[in-house]
Design a protein around this motif. Sequence first.
Motif: not given
Length: 241
Positions: A28-45
């Motif tokens: 997966l490629q995650l692209t930050n569209k903002t001018d701020e820091y963005v944290a992410f978390k991935v969950k699965t069933t």
Amino acid sequence: MSTGYLLRIDPLELKFTFQLKKQISCSLQLTNKTDEYVAFKVKTTNPKKYCVRPNTGVVLPRSTCDVKVTMQAQKEAPPDMQCKDKFLLQCVKVNDGVSPKDITAEMFNKESGHVVEESKLRVVYVSPPQPPSPVAEGSEEGSSPRGSVSENGNVNVSDSATIARGFTERHEATDKSAEAKALITRLTEEKSNAIQQTNKLRQELDLLRRESNKNRGGVSMLIVILVGLLGIVMGYLMKKT
């Protein structure tokens, strides 16, 4: 492709080329569209079935981050190649300078007043490509094998190898046939020469016999020598034949 406010996710489907007893990965490629820091978390069933690296992280402003998802080796294929597993990607704005080690589960808690953006990802199994069919050999003698041609007009690699091997074998057979013809020609010439020499010796022997009958003085030593030579030539001729 997801067009959320914080992150753009590409793709929205996790496609795995399914193969039994083999680990399979996709990205997966995650692209930050903002001018701020963005944290992410991935969950699965199904966390025991998949390994996500990294499963949490921080995407810097106007930057991208790659996430690798690996499915553990499976012992059997699901019915109709359908998968019900789901993934959930959560992202939230964080303070500048936050690093992945600073991420906590509380950051993604909506009840605490955090604005969390969520995207659901589905899992898709893809059947592996089928191996090329073997090239059928020509039924008529001397016919060359035919390679299968793809839609773009190119011959498949395996078929090209088969065709090349067929031409090589035919070329080798031609060389061997030429060598055999040359050998037969040489032996025929030697046999013809030997026959001529034999006829010549016979004529000389007949001449000596006639002279001997006239003289009746005994057998000449020359006759003995010629008879011996005649025997040698005849023996050599029999071996060549």
